[in-house]
Design a protein around this motif. Structure first.
Motif, PDB file in Angstrom:
ATOM      1  N   VAL A   1       5.386   4.897   7.018  1.00 61.14           N
ATOM      2  CA  VAL A   1       5.584   6.354   7.058  1.00 61.14           C
ATOM      3  C   VAL A   1       6.495   6.809   5.925  1.00 61.14           C
ATOM      4  N   ALA A   2       7.575   6.084   5.678  1.00 64.57           N
ATOM      5  CA  ALA A   2       8.515   6.463   4.616  1.00 64.57           C
ATOM      6  C   ALA A   2       7.854   6.408   3.250  1.00 64.57           C
ATOM      7  N   GLU A   3       6.979   5.431   3.040  1.00 63.03           N
ATOM      8  CA  GLU A   3       6.272   5.328   1.761  1.00 63.03           C
ATOM      9  C   GLU A   3       5.365   6.533   1.560  1.00 63.03           C
ATOM     10  N   ALA A   4       4.693   6.977   2.619  1.00 64.99           N
ATOM     11  CA  ALA A   4       3.823   8.147   2.525  1.00 64.99           C
ATOM     12  C   ALA A   4       4.631   9.429   2.301  1.00 64.99           C
ATOM     13  N   ILE A   5       5.761   9.554   2.967  1.00 63.22           N
ATOM     14  CA  ILE A   5       6.592  10.751   2.804  1.00 63.22           C
ATOM     15  C   ILE A   5       7.140  10.836   1.387  1.00 63.22           C
ATOM     16  N   THR A   6       7.650   9.728   0.864  1.00 65.80           N
ATOM     17  CA  THR A   6       8.176   9.755  -0.498  1.00 65.80           C
ATOM     18  C   THR A   6       7.062   9.953  -1.517  1.00 65.80           C
ATOM     19  N   CYS A   7       5.863   9.487  -1.196  1.00 63.65           N
ATOM     20  CA  CYS A   7       4.718   9.737  -2.072  1.00 63.65           C
ATOM     21  C   CYS A   7       4.420  11.239  -2.120  1.00 63.65           C
ATOM     22  N   PHE A   8       4.446  11.888  -0.954  1.00 61.23           N
ATOM     23  CA  PHE A   8       4.240  13.330  -0.917  1.00 61.23           C
ATOM     24  C   PHE A   8       5.330  14.061  -1.700  1.00 61.23           C
ATOM     25  N   LEU A   9       6.578  13.652  -1.504  1.00 63.18           N
ATOM     26  CA  LEU A   9       7.674  14.310  -2.227  1.00 63.18           C
ATOM     27  C   LEU A   9       7.535  14.123  -3.732  1.00 63.18           C
ATOM     28  N   LEU A  10       7.069  12.959  -4.137  1.00 63.13           N
ATOM     29  CA  LEU A  10       6.927  12.687  -5.565  1.00 63.13           C
ATOM     30  C   LEU A  10       5.755  13.455  -6.161  1.00 63.13           C
ATOM     31  N   TYR A  11       4.581  13.365  -5.528  1.00 62.46           N
ATOM     32  CA  TYR A  11       3.386  14.008  -6.088  1.00 62.46           C
ATOM     33  C   TYR A  11       3.268  15.471  -5.700  1.00 62.46           C
ATOM     34  N   GLY A  12       3.618  15.799  -4.465  1.00 62.07           N
ATOM     35  CA  GLY A  12       3.408  17.151  -3.980  1.00 62.07           C
ATOM     36  C   GLY A  12       4.513  18.121  -4.318  1.00 62.07           C
ATOM     37  N   VAL A  13       5.714  17.624  -4.502  1.00 62.61           N
ATOM     38  CA  VAL A  13       6.840  18.517  -4.770  1.00 62.61           C
ATOM     39  C   VAL A  13       7.361  18.320  -6.188  1.00 62.61           C
ATOM     40  N   ALA A  14       7.763  17.116  -6.506  1.00 61.23           N
ATOM     41  CA  ALA A  14       8.450  16.869  -7.770  1.00 61.23           C
ATOM     42  C   ALA A  14       7.558  17.107  -8.987  1.00 61.23           C
ATOM     43  N   MET A  15       6.332  16.625  -8.941  1.00 67.90           N
ATOM     44  CA  MET A  15       5.456  16.780 -10.107  1.00 67.90           C
ATOM     45  C   MET A  15       5.057  18.234 -10.328  1.00 67.90           C
ATOM     46  N   ILE A  16       4.824  18.959  -9.242  1.00 70.61           N
ATOM     47  CA  ILE A  16       4.486  20.380  -9.384  1.00 70.61           C
ATOM     48  C   ILE A  16       5.690  21.164  -9.879  1.00 70.61           C
ATOM     49  N   TRP A  17       6.852  20.851  -9.335  1.00 72.53           N
ATOM     50  CA  TRP A  17       8.084  21.510  -9.769  1.00 72.53           C
ATOM     51  C   TRP A  17       8.300  21.272 -11.264  1.00 72.53           C
ATOM     52  N   LYS A  18       8.046  20.068 -11.714  1.00 68.46           N
ATOM     53  CA  LYS A  18       8.241  19.723 -13.130  1.00 68.46           C
ATOM     54  C   LYS A  18       7.296  20.530 -14.022  1.00 68.46           C
ATOM     55  N   ARG A  19       6.076  20.785 -13.573  1.00 73.68           N
ATOM     56  CA  ARG A  19       5.112  21.546 -14.389  1.00 73.68           C
ATOM     57  C   ARG A  19       5.522  23.004 -14.539  1.00 73.68           C
ATOM     58  N   TYR A  20       6.142  23.567 -13.518  1.00 76.10           N
ATOM     59  CA  TYR A  20       6.533  24.968 -13.586  1.00 76.10           C
ATOM     60  C   TYR A  20       7.913  25.173 -14.208  1.00 76.10           C
ATOM     61  N   ASP A  21       8.716  24.152 -14.234  1.00 76.12           N
ATOM     62  CA  ASP A  21      10.074  24.253 -14.774  1.00 76.12           C
ATOM     63  C   ASP A  21      10.276  23.127 -15.788  1.00 76.12           C
ATOM     64  N   GLU A  22       9.592  23.244 -16.926  1.00 77.41           N
ATOM     65  CA  GLU A  22       9.559  22.163 -17.916  1.00 77.41           C
ATOM     66  C   GLU A  22      10.923  21.840 -18.510  1.00 77.41           C
ATOM     67  N   GLU A  23      11.772  22.834 -18.645  1.00 74.73           N
ATOM     68  CA  GLU A  23      13.080  22.600 -19.258  1.00 74.73           C
ATOM     69  C   GLU A  23      14.185  22.361 -18.226  1.00 74.73           C
ATOM     70  N   GLY A  24      13.847  22.440 -16.975  1.00 70.06           N
ATOM     71  CA  GLY A  24      14.857  22.299 -15.928  1.00 70.06           C
ATOM     72  C   GLY A  24      15.312  20.863 -15.747  1.00 70.06           C
ATOM     73  N   ILE A  25      16.599  20.686 -15.697  1.00 65.05           N
ATOM     74  CA  ILE A  25      17.173  19.355 -15.509  1.00 65.05           C
ATOM     75  C   ILE A  25      17.105  18.935 -14.048  1.00 65.05           C
ATOM     76  N   LEU A  26      17.143  19.915 -13.132  1.00 67.90           N
ATOM     77  CA  LEU A  26      17.103  19.581 -11.710  1.00 67.90           C
ATOM     78  C   LEU A  26      15.787  18.927 -11.314  1.00 67.90           C
ATOM     79  N   SER A  27      14.686  19.413 -11.856  1.00 66.64           N
ATOM     80  CA  SER A  27      13.396  18.804 -11.517  1.00 66.64           C
ATOM     81  C   SER A  27      13.312  17.370 -12.045  1.00 66.64           C
ATOM     82  N   THR A  28      13.868  17.114 -13.195  1.00 65.89           N
ATOM     83  CA  THR A  28      13.872  15.765 -13.753  1.00 65.89           C
ATOM     84  C   THR A  28      14.735  14.828 -12.910  1.00 65.89           C
ATOM     85  N   ILE A  29      15.888  15.297 -12.495  1.00 65.94           N
ATOM     86  CA  ILE A  29      16.769  14.487 -11.640  1.00 65.94           C
ATOM     87  C   ILE A  29      16.082  14.213 -10.304  1.00 65.94           C
ATOM     88  N   PHE A  30      15.423  15.232  -9.746  1.00 70.49           N
ATOM     89  CA  PHE A  30      14.705  15.064  -8.484  1.00 70.49           C
ATOM     90  C   PHE A  30      13.608  14.012  -8.615  1.00 70.49           C
TER      91      PHE A  30
END
Length: 113
Positions: A25-54
Motif C-alpha cells: 500500500v505504501a509503495e502505491a501511495i508514494t507512486c501516486f504522490l510522485l506521479y500524480g502530484v509531484a510531476m504535475i506540480w513540477k510542470r506547472y511551476d517550472e522554476e519553483g524550488i518547492l516542487s523540486t524538493i517535493f
C-alpha cells in the motif's frame, strides 16, 4: 539469498505478512504522490524550488518502499506458496503504478485457487 532468508527467519510469518501488505500500500501511495502530484506540480511551476524538493523527498521515499517491496517478495513467496509465475508477476508489478495493490489483494492470500 541465504542472508535474506536468515534475516527474515527471526520474524514470525504474521509479522512478515503484515509488513508486506503495508509496504504494498505504501509503495502505491508514494507512486501516486510522485506521479500524480509531484510531476504535475513540477510542470506547472517550472522554476519553483518547492516542487523540486517535493520530488526529491517523495522520490527517495518511493525508492525505499520499492526496494522493500522487492525484498519482501522473497519471504512472501514462501509464505503464500507462490509458483514461479506468481512470483515473477509480483516482482514485475513493482514496475507498474498501483499494481502492488493488486498483489496485496489477490496474490497475498492463503485461500486463492
Amino acid at each position: 539469498m541465504d542472508f535474506i532468508e536468515k534475516f527474515f527467519s527471526k520474524y514470525s510469518q504474521e509479522k512478515i505478512i503484515k509488513w508486506f501488505k503495508q509496504i504494498c500500500v505504501a509503495e502505491a501511495i508514494t507512486c501516486f504522490l510522485l506521479y500524480g502530484v509531484a510531476m504535475i506540480w513540477k510542470r506547472y511551476d517550472e522554476e519553483g524550488i518547492l516542487s523540486t524538493i517535493f520530488i526529491i523527498i517523495i522520490g527517495n521515499i518511493h525508492g525505499l518502499f520499492f526496494t522493500l517491496y522487492l525484498l519482501f517478495c522473497l519471504p512472501a513467496r514462501k509464505i503464500f506458496k507462490w509458483d514461479d509465475e506468481d512470483f515473477v508477476f509480483a516482482l514485475l508489478s513493482a514496475f507498474f503504478p498501483f499494481a502492488t495493490i493488486w498483489v496485496e489483494k489477490k496474490l497475498a492470500r492463503f485461500d486463492r485457487e
